[in-house]
Motif scaffolding. Structure first.
Motif, PDB file in Angstrom:
ATOM      1  N   GLY A 214     -81.256 -44.037   0.310  1.00 36.74           N
ATOM      2  CA  GLY A 214     -81.583 -44.645  -0.971  1.00 36.74           C
ATOM      3  C   GLY A 214     -82.958 -44.235  -1.451  1.00 36.74           C
ATOM      4  O   GLY A 214     -83.887 -44.075  -0.646  1.00 36.74           O
ATOM      5  N   ILE A 215     -83.061 -44.049  -2.752  1.00 35.84           N
ATOM      6  CA  ILE A 215     -84.332 -43.665  -3.360  1.00 35.84           C
ATOM      7  C   ILE A 215     -84.558 -44.565  -4.565  1.00 35.84           C
ATOM      8  O   ILE A 215     -83.759 -44.570  -5.508  1.00 35.84           O
ATOM      9  CB  ILE A 215     -84.337 -42.189  -3.804  1.00 35.84           C
ATOM     10  N   ALA A 216     -85.649 -45.342  -4.537  1.00 35.99           N
ATOM     11  CA  ALA A 216     -85.972 -46.250  -5.637  1.00 35.99           C
ATOM     12  C   ALA A 216     -87.048 -45.639  -6.529  1.00 35.99           C
ATOM     13  O   ALA A 216     -87.747 -44.697  -6.143  1.00 35.99           O
ATOM     14  CB  ALA A 216     -86.447 -47.600  -5.094  1.00 35.99           C
ATOM     15  N   ALA A 217     -87.172 -46.217  -7.716  1.00 37.99           N
ATOM     16  CA  ALA A 217     -88.136 -45.686  -8.681  1.00 37.99           C
ATOM     17  C   ALA A 217     -89.513 -46.320  -8.541  1.00 37.99           C
ATOM     18  O   ALA A 217     -90.434 -45.965  -9.257  1.00 37.99           O
ATOM     19  CB  ALA A 217     -87.620 -45.904 -10.107  1.00 37.99           C
ATOM     20  N   ASN A 218     -89.633 -47.281  -7.632  1.00 42.00           N
ATOM     21  CA  ASN A 218     -90.959 -47.854  -7.393  1.00 42.00           C
ATOM     22  C   ASN A 218     -91.148 -48.066  -5.899  1.00 42.00           C
ATOM     23  O   ASN A 218     -90.233 -47.868  -5.106  1.00 42.00           O
ATOM     24  CB  ASN A 218     -91.140 -49.174  -8.156  1.00 42.00           C
ATOM     25  N   MET A 219     -92.332 -48.500  -5.497  1.00 36.84           N
ATOM     26  CA  MET A 219     -92.650 -48.605  -4.083  1.00 36.84           C
ATOM     27  C   MET A 219     -92.229 -49.940  -3.483  1.00 36.84           C
ATOM     28  O   MET A 219     -92.438 -50.186  -2.297  1.00 36.84           O
ATOM     29  CB  MET A 219     -94.154 -48.387  -3.869  1.00 36.84           C
ATOM     30  N   PHE A 220     -91.644 -50.831  -4.288  1.00 34.44           N
ATOM     31  CA  PHE A 220     -91.155 -52.090  -3.742  1.00 34.44           C
ATOM     32  C   PHE A 220     -90.077 -51.822  -2.696  1.00 34.44           C
ATOM     33  O   PHE A 220     -90.008 -52.490  -1.672  1.00 34.44           O
ATOM     34  CB  PHE A 220     -90.623 -52.983  -4.861  1.00 34.44           C
ATOM     35  N   ARG A 221     -89.219 -50.865  -2.968  1.00 32.07           N
ATOM     36  CA  ARG A 221     -88.195 -50.471  -2.005  1.00 32.07           C
ATOM     37  C   ARG A 221     -88.422 -49.005  -1.665  1.00 32.07           C
ATOM     38  O   ARG A 221     -88.107 -48.112  -2.448  1.00 32.07           O
ATOM     39  CB  ARG A 221     -86.798 -50.691  -2.565  1.00 32.07           C
ATOM     40  N   SER A 222     -88.986 -48.772  -0.507  1.00 28.20           N
ATOM     41  CA  SER A 222     -89.314 -47.415  -0.095  1.00 28.20           C
ATOM     42  C   SER A 222     -88.047 -46.607   0.142  1.00 28.20           C
ATOM     43  O   SER A 222     -86.994 -47.159   0.484  1.00 28.20           O
ATOM     44  CB  SER A 222     -90.144 -47.450   1.191  1.00 28.20           C
ATOM     45  N   PRO A 223     -88.105 -45.288  -0.038  1.00 24.64           N
ATOM     46  CA  PRO A 223     -86.956 -44.443   0.301  1.00 24.64           C
ATOM     47  C   PRO A 223     -86.568 -44.641   1.765  1.00 24.64           C
ATOM     48  O   PRO A 223     -87.425 -44.854   2.621  1.00 24.64           O
ATOM     49  CB  PRO A 223     -87.478 -43.027   0.052  1.00 24.64           C
ATOM     50  N   TYR A 224     -85.274 -44.567   2.037  1.00 25.04           N
ATOM     51  CA  TYR A 224     -84.835 -44.785   3.412  1.00 25.04           C
ATOM     52  C   TYR A 224     -83.572 -43.987   3.695  1.00 25.04           C
ATOM     53  O   TYR A 224     -82.869 -43.531   2.792  1.00 25.04           O
ATOM     54  CB  TYR A 224     -84.552 -46.275   3.664  1.00 25.04           C
ATOM     55  N   SER A 225     -83.281 -43.827   4.963  1.00 28.83           N
ATOM     56  CA  SER A 225     -82.015 -43.277   5.428  1.00 28.83           C
ATOM     57  C   SER A 225     -81.638 -44.041   6.682  1.00 28.83           C
ATOM     58  O   SER A 225     -82.476 -44.224   7.573  1.00 28.83           O
ATOM     59  CB  SER A 225     -82.150 -41.780   5.731  1.00 28.83           C
ATOM     60  N   THR A 226     -80.403 -44.527   6.759  1.00 30.73           N
ATOM     61  CA  THR A 226     -80.028 -45.388   7.877  1.00 30.73           C
ATOM     62  C   THR A 226     -78.542 -45.275   8.183  1.00 30.73           C
ATOM     63  O   THR A 226     -77.747 -44.878   7.333  1.00 30.73           O
ATOM     64  CB  THR A 226     -80.374 -46.854   7.557  1.00 30.73           C
ATOM     65  N   LYS A 227     -78.165 -45.634   9.403  1.00 28.76           N
ATOM     66  CA  LYS A 227     -76.760 -45.700   9.782  1.00 28.76           C
ATOM     67  C   LYS A 227     -76.109 -46.908   9.096  1.00 28.76           C
ATOM     68  O   LYS A 227     -76.738 -47.945   8.920  1.00 28.76           O
ATOM     69  CB  LYS A 227     -76.618 -45.856  11.298  1.00 28.76           C
ATOM     70  N   VAL A 228     -74.830 -46.737   8.747  1.00 21.11           N
ATOM     71  CA  VAL A 228     -74.069 -47.825   8.118  1.00 21.11           C
ATOM     72  C   VAL A 228     -72.702 -47.917   8.785  1.00 21.11           C
ATOM     73  O   VAL A 228     -72.044 -46.896   9.021  1.00 21.11           O
ATOM     74  CB  VAL A 228     -73.886 -47.589   6.605  1.00 21.11           C
ATOM     75  N   ALA A 229     -72.279 -49.138   9.100  1.00 18.80           N
ATOM     76  CA  ALA A 229     -70.947 -49.381   9.647  1.00 18.80           C
ATOM     77  C   ALA A 229     -70.154 -50.217   8.656  1.00 18.80           C
ATOM     78  O   ALA A 229     -70.633 -51.258   8.190  1.00 18.80           O
ATOM     79  CB  ALA A 229     -71.041 -50.104  10.987  1.00 18.80           C
TER      80      ALA A 229
END
Length: 274
Positions: A214-229
């Motif tokens: 995920g990539i957000a347009a502000n720094m409230f939610r930082s970009p991330y990459s994670t496993k999902v089940a």
């Protein structure tokens, strides 16, 4: 109308829900060129429209005919969440048309294997070290496979209260025995997420395991990459009972499926930037 079980009552309830947000009944009838008296019979459940009228009604509201016959509670959840409007807006974008021009979904056996409701598990980027359980749904709308999912985060000060709610709307693309997803967040309107999943069937329990970024347009939610089940719960659309189970949990919570927890690990490999 045998293919829909003649469910005039469900159709009537869903048409009333749709009309609530589209002005007067007379205005709707004029735009779809259906007689007002006849349309009133549809709204009361006295009659089911002909196949041609069903297509006109579905096209006007930007939906597929089968979705018009969905369970009314499930259907209202979609309308209240603005899912239909978001997808209709996305389809009108020229960038979207170019993106999916070569990815139109054909009728195939894969649909029956993946359509329906899932519990979605991942490590939370907000509550570090905790597992987020959200509600995820894949459904067919005309030639597309679409999905939506909802996240709820409890308050740090009062866990019984909800602090944040995020709703994502997107499209699924089955390619080479994988499911690729692309979606956007519809409340904050500032985040794009992408995922790729593979199906796994163990002991009659259906799972899909994959990676989401995920990539957000502000720094409230930082970009991330994670496993999902993804844990399959059943056919249909999201119901309120699914939404009531959304929360953030300790990784030792016994309600988390063992297979999901084994795949997620301890969260130490979650990639965050910023």
């Amino acid at each position: 109308m045998d293919q829909f079980g003649g469910n005039a009552a469900a159709l009537a309830a869903n048409l009333r829900t749709l009309c609530e947000g589209h002005g007067s009944i007379a205005a709707v009838c004029r735009k779809i060129n259906v007689n007002r008296q006849q349309f009133n019979k549809y709204l009361s459940g006295a009659h089911v429209p002909s196949a041609s009228n069903l297509r006109m009604i579905a096209n006007y509201f930007g939906l597929s005919v089968p979705i018009l016959f969905s369970d009314p509670d499930e259907f209202r959840t979609l309308v209240d969440g603005n899912f239909f409007h978001a997808m209709s807006t996305a389809r009108q974008l020229p960038e979207f048309s170019r993106f999916v021009s070569n990815m139109i979904v054909e009728n195939n056996s894969l649909d029956s294997d993946i359509l329906g409701v899932y519990d979605r598990y991942q490590f939370s980027s907000i509550y570090k070290g905790f597992v987020l359980r959200s509600a995820f749904c894949i459904y067919r709308n005309k030639e597309f496979l679409q999905h939506y999912y909802v996240e709820r985060f409890p308050s740090f000060d009062d866990p019984k209260k909800t602090e944040y709610v995020f709703k994502y709307y997107g499209f699924c693309f089955p390619v080479a025995d994988r499911i690729f997803t692309a979606d956007f967040e519809g409340i904050q309107r500032n985040e794009l997420t992408f995922g790729v999943y593979a199906q796994v069937k163990r002991n009659s329990k259906n799972f899909m395991f994959g990676i989401a970024s995920g990539i957000a347009a502000n720094m409230f939610r930082s970009p991330y990459s994670t496993k999902v089940a993804l844990h399959y719960r059943g056919p249909g659309l999201l119901k309120r009972e699914h939404l009531n189970n959304l929360t953030v949990m300790d990784r030792n919570d016994p309600s988390i499926p063992r297979e999901a927890l084994q795949y997620l690990g301890d969260g130490s490999d979650m990639i965050q930037m910023g």
